[in-house]
Motif scaffolding. Sequence first.
Motif, PDB file in Angstrom:
ATOM      1  N   ASP A   1       0.818  -1.222   0.000  1.00 53.49           N
ATOM      2  CA  ASP A   1       0.000   0.000   0.000  1.00 53.49           C
ATOM      3  C   ASP A   1       0.849   1.268   0.000  1.00 53.49           C
ATOM      4  O   ASP A   1       0.329   2.353  -0.200  1.00 53.49           O
ATOM      5  CB  ASP A   1      -0.866   0.041   1.272  1.00 53.49           C
ATOM      6  N   LEU A   2       2.145   1.125   0.294  1.00 56.62           N
ATOM      7  CA  LEU A   2       2.948   2.327   0.522  1.00 56.62           C
ATOM      8  C   LEU A   2       3.495   3.031  -0.716  1.00 56.62           C
ATOM      9  O   LEU A   2       3.523   4.250  -0.735  1.00 56.62           O
ATOM     10  CB  LEU A   2       4.120   2.013   1.457  1.00 56.62           C
ATOM     11  N   PRO A   3       3.922   2.303  -1.771  1.00 61.12           N
ATOM     12  CA  PRO A   3       4.674   3.013  -2.811  1.00 61.12           C
ATOM     13  C   PRO A   3       4.000   4.277  -3.318  1.00 61.12           C
ATOM     14  O   PRO A   3       4.656   5.306  -3.495  1.00 61.12           O
ATOM     15  CB  PRO A   3       4.791   1.969  -3.921  1.00 61.12           C
ATOM     16  N   SER A   4       2.671   4.243  -3.484  1.00 62.71           N
ATOM     17  CA  SER A   4       2.015   5.425  -4.024  1.00 62.71           C
ATOM     18  C   SER A   4       2.114   6.598  -3.056  1.00 62.71           C
ATOM     19  O   SER A   4       1.915   7.751  -3.420  1.00 62.71           O
ATOM     20  CB  SER A   4       0.551   5.113  -4.304  1.00 62.71           C
ATOM     21  N   ARG A   5       2.392   6.311  -1.792  1.00 66.30           N
ATOM     22  CA  ARG A   5       2.445   7.379  -0.786  1.00 66.30           C
ATOM     23  C   ARG A   5       3.877   7.787  -0.472  1.00 66.30           C
ATOM     24  O   ARG A   5       4.106   8.613   0.386  1.00 66.30           O
ATOM     25  CB  ARG A   5       1.796   6.892   0.517  1.00 66.30           C
ATOM     26  N   ARG A   6       4.865   7.162  -1.111  1.00 66.20           N
ATOM     27  CA  ARG A   6       6.245   7.429  -0.707  1.00 66.20           C
ATOM     28  C   ARG A   6       6.747   8.768  -1.207  1.00 66.20           C
ATOM     29  O   ARG A   6       6.485   9.169  -2.315  1.00 66.20           O
ATOM     30  CB  ARG A   6       7.153   6.300  -1.188  1.00 66.20           C
ATOM     31  N   ALA A   7       7.481   9.441  -0.346  1.00 67.71           N
ATOM     32  CA  ALA A   7       8.058  10.743  -0.722  1.00 67.71           C
ATOM     33  C   ALA A   7       9.496  10.763  -0.246  1.00 67.71           C
ATOM     34  O   ALA A   7       9.905  11.624   0.521  1.00 67.71           O
ATOM     35  CB  ALA A   7       7.255  11.866  -0.095  1.00 67.71           C
ATOM     36  N   GLY A   8      10.252   9.767  -0.660  1.00 65.80           N
ATOM     37  CA  GLY A   8      11.669   9.720  -0.319  1.00 65.80           C
ATOM     38  C   GLY A   8      11.984   9.002   0.969  1.00 65.80           C
ATOM     39  O   GLY A   8      13.144   8.922   1.389  1.00 65.80           O
ATOM     40  N   GLN A   9      10.968   8.431   1.624  1.00 66.00           N
ATOM     41  CA  GLN A   9      11.252   7.693   2.859  1.00 66.00           C
ATOM     42  C   GLN A   9      12.064   6.432   2.536  1.00 66.00           C
ATOM     43  O   GLN A   9      11.875   5.823   1.482  1.00 66.00           O
ATOM     44  CB  GLN A   9       9.968   7.251   3.560  1.00 66.00           C
ATOM     45  N   PHE A  10      12.906   6.061   3.466  1.00 66.02           N
ATOM     46  CA  PHE A  10      13.703   4.833   3.325  1.00 66.02           C
ATOM     47  C   PHE A  10      12.915   3.707   3.989  1.00 66.02           C
ATOM     48  O   PHE A  10      12.548   3.813   5.160  1.00 66.02           O
ATOM     49  CB  PHE A  10      15.051   5.029   4.020  1.00 66.02           C
ATOM     50  N   VAL A  11      12.634   2.649   3.231  1.00 66.05           N
ATOM     51  CA  VAL A  11      11.758   1.602   3.763  1.00 66.05           C
ATOM     52  C   VAL A  11      12.520   0.275   3.885  1.00 66.05           C
ATOM     53  O   VAL A  11      13.111  -0.221   2.914  1.00 66.05           O
ATOM     54  CB  VAL A  11      10.508   1.417   2.872  1.00 66.05           C
ATOM     55  N   VAL A  12      12.509  -0.249   5.105  1.00 67.40           N
ATOM     56  CA  VAL A  12      13.181  -1.523   5.393  1.00 67.40           C
ATOM     57  C   VAL A  12      12.117  -2.556   5.751  1.00 67.40           C
ATOM     58  O   VAL A  12      11.274  -2.314   6.618  1.00 67.40           O
ATOM     59  CB  VAL A  12      14.147  -1.377   6.596  1.00 67.40           C
ATOM     60  N   GLY A  13      12.156  -3.692   5.073  1.00 64.22           N
ATOM     61  CA  GLY A  13      11.241  -4.779   5.406  1.00 64.22           C
ATOM     62  C   GLY A  13      11.979  -5.909   6.093  1.00 64.22           C
ATOM     63  O   GLY A  13      13.213  -5.936   6.124  1.00 64.22           O
ATOM     64  N   PHE A  14      11.236  -6.814   6.678  1.00 67.11           N
ATOM     65  CA  PHE A  14      11.805  -8.025   7.276  1.00 67.11           C
ATOM     66  C   PHE A  14      11.226  -9.225   6.555  1.00 67.11           C
ATOM     67  O   PHE A  14      10.075  -9.188   6.109  1.00 67.11           O
ATOM     68  CB  PHE A  14      11.457  -8.116   8.776  1.00 67.11           C
ATOM     69  N   SER A  15      12.021 -10.258   6.451  1.00 68.52           N
ATOM     70  CA  SER A  15      11.544 -11.466   5.799  1.00 68.52           C
ATOM     71  C   SER A  15      11.908 -12.651   6.691  1.00 68.52           C
ATOM     72  O   SER A  15      13.084 -12.983   6.833  1.00 68.52           O
ATOM     73  CB  SER A  15      12.236 -11.561   4.430  1.00 68.52           C
ATOM     74  N   ALA A  16      10.906 -13.200   7.360  1.00 66.30           N
ATOM     75  CA  ALA A  16      11.150 -14.382   8.210  1.00 66.30           C
ATOM     76  C   ALA A  16      10.867 -15.613   7.364  1.00 66.30           C
ATOM     77  O   ALA A  16       9.749 -15.796   6.900  1.00 66.30           O
ATOM     78  CB  ALA A  16      10.228 -14.341   9.425  1.00 66.30           C
ATOM     79  N   GLU A  17      11.887 -16.408   7.128  1.00 61.60           N
ATOM     80  CA  GLU A  17      11.740 -17.557   6.228  1.00 61.60           C
ATOM     81  C   GLU A  17      12.143 -18.840   6.936  1.00 61.60           C
ATOM     82  O   GLU A  17      12.801 -18.816   7.973  1.00 61.60           O
ATOM     83  CB  GLU A  17      12.629 -17.366   4.980  1.00 61.60           C
ATOM     84  N   THR A  18      11.753 -19.948   6.329  1.00 58.33           N
ATOM     85  CA  THR A  18      12.199 -21.249   6.855  1.00 58.33           C
ATOM     86  C   THR A  18      13.038 -21.975   5.805  1.00 58.33           C
ATOM     87  O   THR A  18      13.426 -23.115   6.007  1.00 58.33           O
ATOM     88  CB  THR A  18      10.985 -22.112   7.249  1.00 58.33           C
ATOM     89  N   GLY A  19      13.299 -21.355   4.673  1.00 54.59           N
ATOM     90  CA  GLY A  19      14.137 -21.949   3.635  1.00 54.59           C
ATOM     91  C   GLY A  19      14.263 -20.978   2.466  1.00 54.59           C
ATOM     92  O   GLY A  19      13.533 -19.988   2.401  1.00 54.59           O
ATOM     93  N   ASP A  20      15.214 -21.253   1.550  1.00 55.21           N
ATOM     94  CA  ASP A  20      15.456 -20.387   0.371  1.00 55.21           C
ATOM     95  C   ASP A  20      15.518 -18.916   0.760  1.00 55.21           C
ATOM     96  O   ASP A  20      14.906 -18.036   0.120  1.00 55.21           O
ATOM     97  CB  ASP A  20      14.349 -20.561  -0.682  1.00 55.21           C
ATOM     98  N   LEU A  21      16.271 -18.652   1.821  1.00 55.11           N
ATOM     99  CA  LEU A  21      16.262 -17.333   2.469  1.00 55.11           C
ATOM    100  C   LEU A  21      16.535 -16.180   1.504  1.00 55.11           C
ATOM    101  O   LEU A  21      15.723 -15.271   1.346  1.00 55.11           O
ATOM    102  CB  LEU A  21      17.317 -17.358   3.582  1.00 55.11           C
ATOM    103  N   VAL A  22      17.690 -16.248   0.840  1.00 58.86           N
ATOM    104  CA  VAL A  22      18.128 -15.097   0.046  1.00 58.86           C
ATOM    105  C   VAL A  22      17.228 -14.897  -1.176  1.00 58.86           C
ATOM    106  O   VAL A  22      16.825 -13.762  -1.487  1.00 58.86           O
ATOM    107  CB  VAL A  22      19.613 -15.269  -0.352  1.00 58.86           C
ATOM    108  N   GLU A  23      16.879 -15.994  -1.841  1.00 62.93           N
ATOM    109  CA  GLU A  23      16.044 -15.871  -3.055  1.00 62.93           C
ATOM    110  C   GLU A  23      14.691 -15.243  -2.700  1.00 62.93           C
ATOM    111  O   GLU A  23      14.208 -14.340  -3.376  1.00 62.93           O
ATOM    112  CB  GLU A  23      15.792 -17.244  -3.713  1.00 62.93           C
ATOM    113  N   ARG A  24      14.080 -15.750  -1.647  1.00 61.88           N
ATOM    114  CA  ARG A  24      12.752 -15.223  -1.267  1.00 61.88           C
ATOM    115  C   ARG A  24      12.839 -13.769  -0.825  1.00 61.88           C
ATOM    116  O   ARG A  24      11.969 -12.963  -1.143  1.00 61.88           O
ATOM    117  CB  ARG A  24      12.163 -16.059  -0.141  1.00 61.88           C
ATOM    118  N   ALA A  25      13.899 -13.463  -0.078  1.00 61.59           N
ATOM    119  CA  ALA A  25      14.048 -12.086   0.403  1.00 61.59           C
ATOM    120  C   ALA A  25      14.272 -11.133  -0.768  1.00 61.59           C
ATOM    121  O   ALA A  25      13.705 -10.039  -0.816  1.00 61.59           O
ATOM    122  CB  ALA A  25      15.197 -12.005   1.392  1.00 61.59           C
ATOM    123  N   ARG A  26      15.097 -11.587  -1.721  1.00 60.78           N
ATOM    124  CA  ARG A  26      15.374 -10.723  -2.874  1.00 60.78           C
ATOM    125  C   ARG A  26      14.092 -10.468  -3.678  1.00 60.78           C
ATOM    126  O   ARG A  26      13.821  -9.354  -4.113  1.00 60.78           O
ATOM    127  CB  ARG A  26      16.454 -11.375  -3.743  1.00 60.78           C
TER     128      ARG A  26
END
Length: 423
Positions: free
Chosen positions: A326-351
Motif C-alpha cells: 500500500d505504501l509506494p504510491s504514498r512514498r516521498a523519499g522515505q527509506f523503507v526496510v522490510g523483514f523477511s522471516a523464512e524457513t528456507g530459500d532465504l536469500v532468493e525469497r528475500a530478494r
Amino acid sequence: MKTTNRTSRAPVGRFREKTIVLGVTGSIAAYKAVSLARRLMAEGAVVQVVMTRNAQRFVGPLTFQELTGRPVGTDLFAPSDAVPASMGMPHLALAESADLLVIAPASAHCVAKLAHGLADDLLSTLALAAECPVVVAPAMDGGMWTHPAVCSNVLTLRQRGVTVLEPEVGPLASGRTGKGRLPEEDAILSAIAGALHPVKDFKGQRVLITAGPTQEALDPVRFISNRSSGKMGWALAEAARDRGAGVVLIAGPTALPPVPNVTVVPVVTSEDMRKEVITRFVDSDVLIMAAAVADFRPAGSSPGKIPKGRGPRTLALEPTPDILMDLPSRRAGQFVVGFSAETGDLVERARAKLRRKALDMIVANNVTEPGAGFGTETNRATLLDRAGRCDALPLMSKLELAHRILDAVLEFPTDRLQKGGTS
Ligand SMILES: Cc1cc2nc3c(=O)[nH]c(=O)nc-3n(C[C@H](O)[C@H](O)[C@H](O)COP(=O)(O)O)c2cc1C
C-alpha cells in the motif's frame, strides 16, 4: 585494561559488555541504587559498586556485593577485593575499567566535591581519574537543590560535559513536597544509554518502527496470531532513540515494557497496524517493518463467543491487506526496510520480496535456525538492499543487529536521510 570477567554474562540489553561503576553516596535514596544495579545488570552491564562512608550508613555493602557478585569498593587506602593488588591502585584501576561512571544517588556534598575536584575518598578520587562519561543523578531536599551553591556546582559540572539529571518533583523525605527526589530509574537508564552512545547520527530523523505480532479475532475470546515477541522491533527502537532519532513504535500485543522516550502506539490487528503505518508514514524519514503482521485472518469474526459444540471444523481464512504494498504510491523519499522471516530459500525469497514490495532494504532471517528468530535474544540475519548488497551477518544480539541495520541505512545515499530529516 579491564578488570571484569565478562564471559558468564549473556550478551543482551543496551549495556551488554559495558562495565558501569555505580557510585552510591549518603542520601536517604541510597536504597534505590539497589534496584538500579539490578536494572543495569538486567541490561547486560557488569556493575561495580563504589560506596562512600556515609552511603554505608544507609545501605550495607553486602547487599550490593551479593547482588552484583562483586566486592564493593569502599576505601581508598584499604586493599580491596574489588581490585586485586596486581591491578594497581584501586582508584586508578576502577577508573580505567569503567565504560561509564554513574553516581546515583548523588548527595549535595558529592556534587560539590565533583565540581571542585576534591578527592578525599575512593569515589571522588576515581571520578577525578576517570576519562569515561559521567552521569550524576542527584537526590536531596528541595531547599538544597535550589541553594545557589548547589545550582552553581551543577552548572559547573554540566559545562564540563557531565550529565547531571534533574531530580523529580514529589514528596521528599522531609515530609515536604518539592524537587529533589532521585530521578526515575528509566530516566537514569536513558541518560546512561545516551552517554554511552555519543554518536547521534540519526539526529533529526523520524523513524517509524513496527514490532510484535498481530492478533486476528475469531470471536471475542479467540484469535490467531504468531510467535513474534517484539524484541527485534524493541531493539531497533532503543538503538534509533540512542542515536538521536525521534522514534514511533507501532506495536502489536507483546509482554515487553514500554520503551522510555519512544512514542509507543499499541495496536491489535493487522488492519489497526495498517492504518497507523499509513497515517504516520508521511511524517517519517525511515520506516522499519519488523512486525510479524498476520498474512491471513479468519474470513469472519463472530460477535459472540462460539459455543464449544458449534465451533467450525474448518477455519475459513482470507488474506490481510499487505501494508508495504500500500505504501509506494504514498512514498516521498522515505527509506523503507522490510523483514523477511523464512524457513528456507532465504536469500532468493528475500530478494524477490525486496523487488516486489519496492523496498530499499530487507532483513532476512531463517527463523528455524538456533538463536535466530522469534523470542530469542539473538538473531542471525542477511541484509539485502536494492543496490545489490547481500551481507550475511553472524549470530549477534538483537540490539547489535539493530545497530547494524541502522548503520546500513545511513550508508545508503538518499536525499531525505542526508538532509537530516524532512522537518
Ligand atoms: C537521614 C539523612 C538523610 C540524608 N539524605 C540526604 C540526601 O538525600 N541528599 C543529600 O544531599 N544529603 C543527605 N543527607 C546528608 C548527607 O548524608 C551528608 O551531606 C553527607 O556528608 C554526604 O556524604 P557523602 O556525599 O560523602 O556520601 C542526609 C543525612 C541524613 C542524616
